[in-house]
Write a protein that holds these residues in place. Structure first.
Motif, PDB file in Angstrom:
ATOM      1  N   TRP A 135       0.824  -1.196   0.000  1.00 17.52           N
ATOM      2  CA  TRP A 135       0.000   0.000   0.000  1.00 17.52           C
ATOM      3  C   TRP A 135       0.867   1.258   0.000  1.00 17.52           C
ATOM      4  O   TRP A 135       0.589   2.209  -0.759  1.00 17.52           O
ATOM      5  CB  TRP A 135      -0.928  -0.015   1.223  1.00 17.52           C
ATOM      6  CG  TRP A 135      -1.731   1.241   1.373  1.00 17.52           C
ATOM      7  CD1 TRP A 135      -2.901   1.547   0.752  1.00 17.52           C
ATOM      8  CD2 TRP A 135      -1.413   2.358   2.207  1.00 17.52           C
ATOM      9  NE1 TRP A 135      -3.329   2.797   1.143  1.00 17.52           N
ATOM     10  CE2 TRP A 135      -2.422   3.312   2.041  1.00 17.52           C
ATOM     11  CE3 TRP A 135      -0.361   2.645   3.082  1.00 17.52           C
ATOM     12  CZ2 TRP A 135      -2.429   4.537   2.708  1.00 17.52           C
ATOM     13  CZ3 TRP A 135      -0.358   3.858   3.740  1.00 17.52           C
ATOM     14  CH2 TRP A 135      -1.392   4.786   3.555  1.00 17.52           C
ATOM     15  N   TRP A 141       2.289   1.857  -3.406  1.00 16.09           N
ATOM     16  CA  TRP A 141       1.247   2.384  -4.291  1.00 16.09           C
ATOM     17  C   TRP A 141       0.971   3.856  -3.997  1.00 16.09           C
ATOM     18  O   TRP A 141       0.844   4.669  -4.918  1.00 16.09           O
ATOM     19  CB  TRP A 141      -0.037   1.567  -4.164  1.00 16.09           C
ATOM     20  CG  TRP A 141      -1.214   2.258  -4.790  1.00 16.09           C
ATOM     21  CD1 TRP A 141      -2.289   2.798  -4.147  1.00 16.09           C
ATOM     22  CD2 TRP A 141      -1.422   2.500  -6.188  1.00 16.09           C
ATOM     23  NE1 TRP A 141      -3.150   3.358  -5.057  1.00 16.09           N
ATOM     24  CE2 TRP A 141      -2.637   3.192  -6.330  1.00 16.09           C
ATOM     25  CE3 TRP A 141      -0.686   2.207  -7.329  1.00 16.09           C
ATOM     26  CZ2 TRP A 141      -3.133   3.599  -7.551  1.00 16.09           C
ATOM     27  CZ3 TRP A 141      -1.194   2.605  -8.562  1.00 16.09           C
ATOM     28  CH2 TRP A 141      -2.407   3.292  -8.665  1.00 16.09           C
ATOM     29  N   TYR A 182       3.623   6.053  -5.418  1.00 13.31           N
ATOM     30  CA  TYR A 182       3.447   6.140  -6.857  1.00 13.31           C
ATOM     31  C   TYR A 182       2.283   7.080  -7.194  1.00 13.31           C
ATOM     32  O   TYR A 182       2.417   7.980  -8.030  1.00 13.31           O
ATOM     33  CB  TYR A 182       3.204   4.747  -7.452  1.00 13.31           C
ATOM     34  CG  TYR A 182       2.870   4.780  -8.919  1.00 13.31           C
ATOM     35  CD1 TYR A 182       3.869   4.975  -9.865  1.00 13.31           C
ATOM     36  CD2 TYR A 182       1.556   4.641  -9.352  1.00 13.31           C
ATOM     37  CE1 TYR A 182       3.566   5.035 -11.217  1.00 13.31           C
ATOM     38  CE2 TYR A 182       1.247   4.695 -10.695  1.00 13.31           C
ATOM     39  CZ  TYR A 182       2.251   4.891 -11.626  1.00 13.31           C
ATOM     40  OH  TYR A 182       1.944   4.958 -12.956  1.00 13.31           O
ATOM     41  N   GLN A 184       2.232  -8.643  -7.676  1.00 15.27           N
ATOM     42  CA  GLN A 184       1.848  -8.264  -6.318  1.00 15.27           C
ATOM     43  C   GLN A 184       1.633  -9.490  -5.438  1.00 15.27           C
ATOM     44  O   GLN A 184       2.048  -9.509  -4.282  1.00 15.27           O
ATOM     45  CB  GLN A 184       0.587  -7.396  -6.343  1.00 15.27           C
ATOM     46  CG  GLN A 184       0.786  -6.050  -7.006  1.00 15.27           C
ATOM     47  CD  GLN A 184       1.894  -5.244  -6.366  1.00 15.27           C
ATOM     48  OE1 GLN A 184       1.907  -5.045  -5.150  1.00 15.27           O
ATOM     49  NE2 GLN A 184       2.829  -4.792  -7.169  1.00 15.27           N
TER      50      GLN A 184
END
Length: 103
Positions: free
Chosen positions: A25, A28, A31, A76
């Motif tokens: 998480w 992400w 990003y 992932q």
């Protein structure tokens, strides 16, 4: 034949998986934030093209994603696989392929 798992072992597994999930998480979010435009009030504006792409991906069943998108999802899962295999006391014949993100 099912085996019972000790509550303490289950809690250790949950913690290990929660740690992996937090790392996924966080990656992400870094990003996502890097792709957004920070507003004067501190909020983030997602570019329309990315918002549309991510909305399409959210609305698409895995089986209907492109091969590249499915590969990204498999990458992932590979982050979690060693934790699950260790919890099952199983060794993979061939270790999972390292994802590009791990390099």
């Amino acid at each position: 034949m099912q085996r019972a798992i000790a509550q303490s072992t289950l809690e250790e597994l949950i913690e290990a998986l929660a740690d992996a999930e937090h790392k996924r998480w966080s990656h992400w979010q870094r990003y996502l934030h890097s792709k957004c435009e920070r507003q004067t009030d501190g909020s983030l504006l997602i570019p329309a093209d990315l918002a549309a792409r991510w909305q399409r991906q959210m609305d698409t069943d895995y089986s209907n994603l492109s091969e590249a998108e499915r590969k990204s999802d498999r990458d992932q899962v590979r982050l979690y696989l060693p934790i699950v295999l260790d919890a099952l006391n199983v060794v993979a014949d061939d270790p999972p392929v390292e994802s590009q993100r791990d390099k």
